[in-house]
Design a protein around this motif. Structure first.
Motif, PDB file in Angstrom:
ATOM      1  N   ILE A   1      -6.451  -1.057  -2.213  1.00 43.53           N
ATOM      2  CA  ILE A   1      -6.399  -0.690  -0.809  1.00 43.53           C
ATOM      3  C   ILE A   1      -7.700  -1.077  -0.094  1.00 43.53           C
ATOM      4  O   ILE A   1      -8.774  -0.652  -0.497  1.00 43.53           O
ATOM      5  CB  ILE A   1      -6.137   0.822  -0.690  1.00 43.53           C
ATOM      6  CG1 ILE A   1      -4.777   1.121  -1.337  1.00 43.53           C
ATOM      7  CG2 ILE A   1      -6.148   1.283   0.758  1.00 43.53           C
ATOM      8  CD1 ILE A   1      -4.529   2.565  -1.605  1.00 43.53           C
TER       9      ILE A   1
ATOM     10  N   ASP B   1       3.716   1.319  -1.551  1.00 44.81           N
ATOM     11  CA  ASP B   1       4.136   1.391  -2.952  1.00 44.81           C
ATOM     12  C   ASP B   1       3.050   2.035  -3.808  1.00 44.81           C
ATOM     13  O   ASP B   1       3.334   2.877  -4.666  1.00 44.81           O
ATOM     14  CB  ASP B   1       4.434  -0.016  -3.499  1.00 44.81           C
ATOM     15  CG  ASP B   1       5.766  -0.562  -2.998  1.00 44.81           C
ATOM     16  OD1 ASP B   1       6.543   0.240  -2.442  1.00 44.81           O
ATOM     17  OD2 ASP B   1       6.015  -1.763  -3.161  1.00 44.81           O
ATOM     18  N   VAL B   2       1.801   1.601  -3.580  1.00 43.80           N
ATOM     19  CA  VAL B   2       0.689   2.159  -4.353  1.00 43.80           C
ATOM     20  C   VAL B   2       0.633   3.672  -4.145  1.00 43.80           C
ATOM     21  O   VAL B   2       0.556   4.449  -5.100  1.00 43.80           O
ATOM     22  CB  VAL B   2      -0.654   1.514  -3.934  1.00 43.80           C
ATOM     23  CG1 VAL B   2      -1.825   2.239  -4.574  1.00 43.80           C
ATOM     24  CG2 VAL B   2      -0.686   0.047  -4.338  1.00 43.80           C
ATOM     25  N   ALA B   3       0.717   4.101  -2.881  1.00 41.91           N
ATOM     26  CA  ALA B   3       0.641   5.535  -2.584  1.00 41.91           C
ATOM     27  C   ALA B   3       1.771   6.287  -3.277  1.00 41.91           C
ATOM     28  O   ALA B   3       1.561   7.344  -3.875  1.00 41.91           O
ATOM     29  CB  ALA B   3       0.699   5.754  -1.075  1.00 41.91           C
ATOM     30  N   LYS B   4       2.960   5.719  -3.229  1.00 47.85           N
ATOM     31  CA  LYS B   4       4.102   6.394  -3.838  1.00 47.85           C
ATOM     32  C   LYS B   4       3.954   6.440  -5.356  1.00 47.85           C
ATOM     33  O   LYS B   4       4.166   7.466  -5.993  1.00 47.85           O
ATOM     34  CB  LYS B   4       5.392   5.656  -3.448  1.00 47.85           C
ATOM     35  CG  LYS B   4       6.615   6.450  -3.838  1.00 47.85           C
ATOM     36  CD  LYS B   4       7.892   5.929  -3.215  1.00 47.85           C
ATOM     37  CE  LYS B   4       9.042   6.831  -3.621  1.00 47.85           C
ATOM     38  NZ  LYS B   4      10.228   6.094  -4.049  1.00 47.85           N
ATOM     39  N   ASN B   5       3.572   5.292  -5.921  1.00 47.98           N
ATOM     40  CA  ASN B   5       3.446   5.205  -7.374  1.00 47.98           C
ATOM     41  C   ASN B   5       2.389   6.167  -7.906  1.00 47.98           C
ATOM     42  O   ASN B   5       2.527   6.711  -8.997  1.00 47.98           O
ATOM     43  CB  ASN B   5       3.103   3.772  -7.771  1.00 47.98           C
ATOM     44  CG  ASN B   5       3.160   3.566  -9.263  1.00 47.98           C
ATOM     45  OD1 ASN B   5       2.145   3.402  -9.916  1.00 47.98           O
ATOM     46  ND2 ASN B   5       4.363   3.606  -9.819  1.00 47.98           N
TER      47      ASN B   5
ATOM     48  N   GLN C   1       4.050   7.457 -15.170  1.00 47.25           N
ATOM     49  CA  GLN C   1       3.701   6.040 -15.210  1.00 47.25           C
ATOM     50  C   GLN C   1       2.729   5.678 -14.108  1.00 47.25           C
ATOM     51  O   GLN C   1       2.673   6.341 -13.086  1.00 47.25           O
ATOM     52  CB  GLN C   1       4.969   5.187 -15.087  1.00 47.25           C
ATOM     53  CG  GLN C   1       6.000   5.679 -14.100  1.00 47.25           C
ATOM     54  CD  GLN C   1       5.651   5.385 -12.655  1.00 47.25           C
ATOM     55  OE1 GLN C   1       4.900   4.466 -12.369  1.00 47.25           O
ATOM     56  NE2 GLN C   1       6.178   6.166 -11.733  1.00 47.25           N
TER      57      GLN C   1
ATOM     58  N   LEU D   1      10.013   3.037  -7.678  1.00 51.49           N
ATOM     59  CA  LEU D   1       9.893   2.462  -6.342  1.00 51.49           C
ATOM     60  C   LEU D   1      11.233   1.908  -5.873  1.00 51.49           C
ATOM     61  O   LEU D   1      11.375   1.457  -4.758  1.00 51.49           O
ATOM     62  CB  LEU D   1       8.850   1.340  -6.333  1.00 51.49           C
ATOM     63  CG  LEU D   1       7.419   1.770  -6.640  1.00 51.49           C
ATOM     64  CD1 LEU D   1       6.523   0.551  -6.796  1.00 51.49           C
ATOM     65  CD2 LEU D   1       6.882   2.690  -5.555  1.00 51.49           C
TER      66      LEU D   1
ATOM     67  N   ALA E   1       9.003   2.240 -12.168  1.00 47.94           N
ATOM     68  CA  ALA E   1       7.892   2.794 -11.384  1.00 47.94           C
ATOM     69  C   ALA E   1       8.372   3.750 -10.301  1.00 47.94           C
ATOM     70  O   ALA E   1       7.577   4.255  -9.518  1.00 47.94           O
ATOM     71  CB  ALA E   1       7.085   1.663 -10.755  1.00 47.94           C
TER      72      ALA E   1
ATOM     73  N   ARG F   1      -7.956   1.592 -12.153  1.00 50.11           N
ATOM     74  CA  ARG F   1      -7.244   2.652 -11.451  1.00 50.11           C
ATOM     75  C   ARG F   1      -6.071   3.175 -12.284  1.00 50.11           C
ATOM     76  O   ARG F   1      -5.859   4.381 -12.396  1.00 50.11           O
ATOM     77  CB  ARG F   1      -6.728   2.124 -10.106  1.00 50.11           C
ATOM     78  CG  ARG F   1      -5.907   3.124  -9.329  1.00 50.11           C
ATOM     79  CD  ARG F   1      -5.571   2.639  -7.949  1.00 50.11           C
ATOM     80  NE  ARG F   1      -4.679   1.475  -7.965  1.00 50.11           N
ATOM     81  CZ  ARG F   1      -4.400   0.739  -6.900  1.00 50.11           C
ATOM     82  NH1 ARG F   1      -4.962   1.023  -5.754  1.00 50.11           N
ATOM     83  NH2 ARG F   1      -3.599  -0.276  -6.984  1.00 50.11           N
TER      84      ARG F   1
ATOM     85  N   GLY G   1      -3.003  -5.415  -4.478  1.00 49.69           N
ATOM     86  CA  GLY G   1      -2.580  -4.049  -4.761  1.00 49.69           C
ATOM     87  C   GLY G   1      -3.671  -3.016  -4.566  1.00 49.69           C
ATOM     88  O   GLY G   1      -3.397  -1.828  -4.622  1.00 49.69           O
TER      89      GLY G   1
ATOM     90  N   TYR H   1       0.837  -1.213   0.000  1.00 42.96           N
ATOM     91  CA  TYR H   1       0.000   0.000   0.000  1.00 42.96           C
ATOM     92  C   TYR H   1       0.871   1.261   0.000  1.00 42.96           C
ATOM     93  O   TYR H   1       0.479   2.285  -0.534  1.00 42.96           O
ATOM     94  CB  TYR H   1      -0.966   0.007   1.187  1.00 42.96           C
ATOM     95  CG  TYR H   1      -1.783  -1.251   1.266  1.00 42.96           C
ATOM     96  CD1 TYR H   1      -2.369  -1.791   0.119  1.00 42.96           C
ATOM     97  CD2 TYR H   1      -1.948  -1.938   2.464  1.00 42.96           C
ATOM     98  CE1 TYR H   1      -3.082  -2.968   0.163  1.00 42.96           C
ATOM     99  CE2 TYR H   1      -2.668  -3.119   2.519  1.00 42.96           C
ATOM    100  CZ  TYR H   1      -3.224  -3.623   1.368  1.00 42.96           C
ATOM    101  OH  TYR H   1      -3.920  -4.796   1.416  1.00 42.96           O
TER     102      TYR H   1
ATOM    103  N   ARG I   1      10.055  -2.129 -11.068  1.00 45.31           N
ATOM    104  CA  ARG I   1      10.012  -1.241  -9.894  1.00 45.31           C
ATOM    105  C   ARG I   1      10.927  -0.028 -10.078  1.00 45.31           C
ATOM    106  O   ARG I   1      10.649   1.039  -9.550  1.00 45.31           O
ATOM    107  CB  ARG I   1      10.388  -2.008  -8.620  1.00 45.31           C
ATOM    108  CG  ARG I   1       9.280  -2.952  -8.160  1.00 45.31           C
ATOM    109  CD  ARG I   1       9.701  -3.750  -6.943  1.00 45.31           C
ATOM    110  NE  ARG I   1       9.969  -2.897  -5.797  1.00 45.31           N
ATOM    111  CZ  ARG I   1       9.024  -2.469  -4.955  1.00 45.31           C
ATOM    112  NH1 ARG I   1       7.786  -2.817  -5.131  1.00 45.31           N
ATOM    113  NH2 ARG I   1       9.346  -1.691  -3.951  1.00 45.31           N
TER     114      ARG I   1
ATOM    115  N   PHE J   1      -0.492  -3.459  -9.867  1.00 45.26           N
ATOM    116  CA  PHE J   1       0.276  -4.333  -8.985  1.00 45.26           C
ATOM    117  C   PHE J   1      -0.247  -5.761  -9.042  1.00 45.26           C
ATOM    118  O   PHE J   1      -1.329  -6.021  -9.561  1.00 45.26           O
ATOM    119  CB  PHE J   1       0.199  -3.815  -7.551  1.00 45.26           C
ATOM    120  CG  PHE J   1       0.960  -2.540  -7.340  1.00 45.26           C
ATOM    121  CD1 PHE J   1       2.248  -2.569  -6.842  1.00 45.26           C
ATOM    122  CD2 PHE J   1       0.391  -1.314  -7.639  1.00 45.26           C
ATOM    123  CE1 PHE J   1       2.955  -1.396  -6.645  1.00 45.26           C
ATOM    124  CE2 PHE J   1       1.101  -0.138  -7.450  1.00 45.26           C
ATOM    125  CZ  PHE J   1       2.384  -0.183  -6.945  1.00 45.26           C
TER     126      PHE J   1
ATOM    127  N   PHE K   1      -8.236   6.839  -6.984  1.00 44.86           N
ATOM    128  CA  PHE K   1      -7.120   7.151  -6.098  1.00 44.86           C
ATOM    129  C   PHE K   1      -6.059   8.048  -6.749  1.00 44.86           C
ATOM    130  O   PHE K   1      -5.707   9.105  -6.223  1.00 44.86           O
ATOM    131  CB  PHE K   1      -6.475   5.848  -5.603  1.00 44.86           C
ATOM    132  CG  PHE K   1      -5.421   6.057  -4.552  1.00 44.86           C
ATOM    133  CD1 PHE K   1      -5.779   6.378  -3.249  1.00 44.86           C
ATOM    134  CD2 PHE K   1      -4.068   5.927  -4.851  1.00 44.86           C
ATOM    135  CE1 PHE K   1      -4.817   6.566  -2.272  1.00 44.86           C
ATOM    136  CE2 PHE K   1      -3.107   6.117  -3.885  1.00 44.86           C
ATOM    137  CZ  PHE K   1      -3.480   6.435  -2.595  1.00 44.86           C
TER     138      PHE K   1
END
Lengths: 274, 257
Positions: free
Chosen positions: B87, A177-181, B77, B57, B55, B146, B85, A175, B52, B81, B98
């Protein structure tokens, strides 16, 4: 195969399953009955033993007598006086412990430098029972309401702060990662990820804090207090008015149950996704 | 065609207490605008690491990546996930919106795009539900919606269908293709399924493990729109399948010995 062809067999099969289902339902009901019956049976046994003098009536007055005392205390207004005083102290102490617990817990969870500097202090202070500090608290804050409030706050703070921190740390990294991405700002991250994600574990800490608050209030009011449920229990005991003492114990048990129901209800409302 | 993503000598080393593992070893590739590229390789070959890094990350150790930005207000980008992935404390609708909300777009626009993609993936009746009430396939639909709703320059997908049962996987693959054909986004899609790569991609890159390297490139120019039945019946696809299979077999054997 035409629809009617298998009728006989399938009808029988349904009947068998229906019987099974009825048996299962009966078993479920039996279990529910047991849950309700066992405390009632215990009270009945107590009543009989007490009435027949098999146990000492002075220590264990029959439940019906205790209930009678409860009602007379309600009529005289004495009960409500002690009840409100204690509830007020529990409520204030709970808030005074839980709110800083949540705030500091969130900060500790979010920022590791804060966590690393505060957690040794929390760990060192946690094992010390706040009640052991009661003499100092009374010297500092007097024998009024505030010293009780502080004592409760001190006991509630620790489970809340520890659980809130754990709640934030244990949010699944995917989560984050999702927020950051998706480019969450730190404010959005706090309100959309950290706070809601830590809420379930935080609520467990609050639930624990609630239980500890009740334990603490009774003991805190036994020392240096002039009112409250704890005071009622303690003075009744010292004056050997055990019926009144039992009324106090019943009150504590009742509020413990009520609070945990209330918190469970709140939990359901704010965690619909669980 | 224009180059959308260019990766030059990308190297990633994981360092831990005197031991280092080279996850990616001088990987280079160019991906064209609107291209659908699948990266196939055994687990642990660094394909997820590559994604990643794209992305943002994970940081790269050496090399260069560049993603061309056509519109200023677009995010570079968005990632779809693996399962889990989405929430859990946000509803389907909130999950889909989101990215848009994080970019603080006007409410009207957020609602329009969210509704559009909810309808695209067939979840408009379920938009008020929480993820716990959804099946695995529906969860991945949310994840896909999303990413598309966010309208990024490129889409990154990290084995989005790996955890689904086969029937659901087929359905979602075709749905993904139909949404993709409408937008023609540039996609990098990671998978270990050869069939999946052949069905979806324009080009397949095979990766080897330790160090992670691109060892082969296969052009997959079967006509679109594609259907699973057609792809299965196609002789050329079958040949590609065997080719990739053999290559991967070799790699796995090599890493064992």
């Amino acid at each position: 195969m035409r629809p009617g062809e298998n009728m006989k067999i399938s009808h029988k099969a349904v009947e068998v399953e229906q019987q099974e289902w009825k048996k299962r339902r009966l078993k479920e009901r039996m279990k529910q009955m047991l849950t309700i019956a066992s405390p009632i049976i215990l009270l009945l046994v107590w009543e009989c033993l007490s009435r027949t003098n098999l146990i000492d009536v002075r220590f264990f007055p029959p439940p019906t007598k205790i209930i009678g005392t409860l009602f007379s205390m309600i009529y005289s207004g004495e009960l409500f006086h002690h009840m409100w005083v204690s509830l007020y102290r529990i409520f204030c102490g709970f808030l005074l412990g839980a709110i800083p617990g949540i705030v500091i817990g969130l900060l500790m969870g979010l920022y590791s430098p804060i966590r690393h500097s505060i957690s040794p202090i929390v760990m060192a202070l946690m094992p010390i029972p706040t009640l052991a500090l009661l003499p100092i608290i009374i010297i500092l804050f007097g024998i009024g309401d505030f010293s009780k409030v502080v004592t409760i706050a001190g006991s509630v703070f620790f489970p809340v702060v520890i659980n809130t921190t754990a709640g934030v740390i244990n949010i699944d990294s995917i989560y984050l990662d999702v927020a950051k991405n998706y480019g969450a700002s730190s404010k959005d991250f706090f309100f959309k990820i950290a706070l809601p994600g830590s809420l379930p574990v935080m609520m467990e800490g609050i639930q624990m804090g609630q239980a500890i608050a009740l334990l603490t209030i009774v003991a805190a009011e036994m020392m240096g207090a002039t009112s409250g449920i704890g005071y009622l229990i303690w003075t009744s005991y010292k004056a050997f008015m055990l019926q009144e003492m039992f009324v106090g114990l019943i009150l504590i048990s009742f509020f413990g149950y009520l609070f945990s129901l209330l918190l469970r209800f709140i939990q359901k409302k704010i965690l619909p996704w669980r | 065609m224009d180059t959308k993503i260019s990766i030059e000598n990308l190297t990633k080393v994981f360092y831990k207490k005197n031991a280092s593992v080279t996850a990616l070893d001088e990987v280079s590739m160019d991906i064209a605008e609107g291209e659908f590229v699948c990266i196939v390789g055994p687990s642990g070959c660094g394909k997820t690491t590559l994604l990643r890094i794209l992305a943002d990350l994970e940081t790269l150790s050496a090399g260069k990546i560049e993603i061309k930005q056509d519109k200023k207000d677009r995010p570079l980008q968005s990632m779809v996930f693996q399962e889990r992935g989405i929430i859990p404390w946000l509803t389907v609708e909130e999950n889909v919106s989101f990215g848009l909300k994080m970019r603080h777009l006007p409410i009207q626009q957020v609602r329009e795009r969210t509704d559009y993609y909810l309808q695209k993936v067939g979840l408009d009746q379920f938009k008020k539900l929480y993820p716990k009430e959804l099946s695995g396939g529906m969860k991945q639909r949310v994840s896909i919606a999303r990413a598309f709703a966010n309208d990024p320059e490129i889409l990154l997908m990290d084995e989005p269908f790996a955890a689904l049962d086969e029937q659901n996987k087929f359905i979602l693959q075709e749905e993904l293709l139909s949404i993709w054909e409408e937008t023609k986004k540039t996609v990098i899609f990671i998978t270990h399924s050869i069939d999946e790569a052949l069905l979806l991609s324009d080009r397949i890159l095979l990766m080897s493990a330790q160090p992670g390297k691109i060892i082969k490139e296969i052009k997959n120019d079967s006509p679109r729109p594609r259907k699973i039945e057609q792809m299965r019946a196609n002789q050329k696809t079958a040949e590609h399948f065997i080719e990739i299979l053999n290559h991967l077999h070799e790699e796995v054997q090599k890493s064992r010995s």
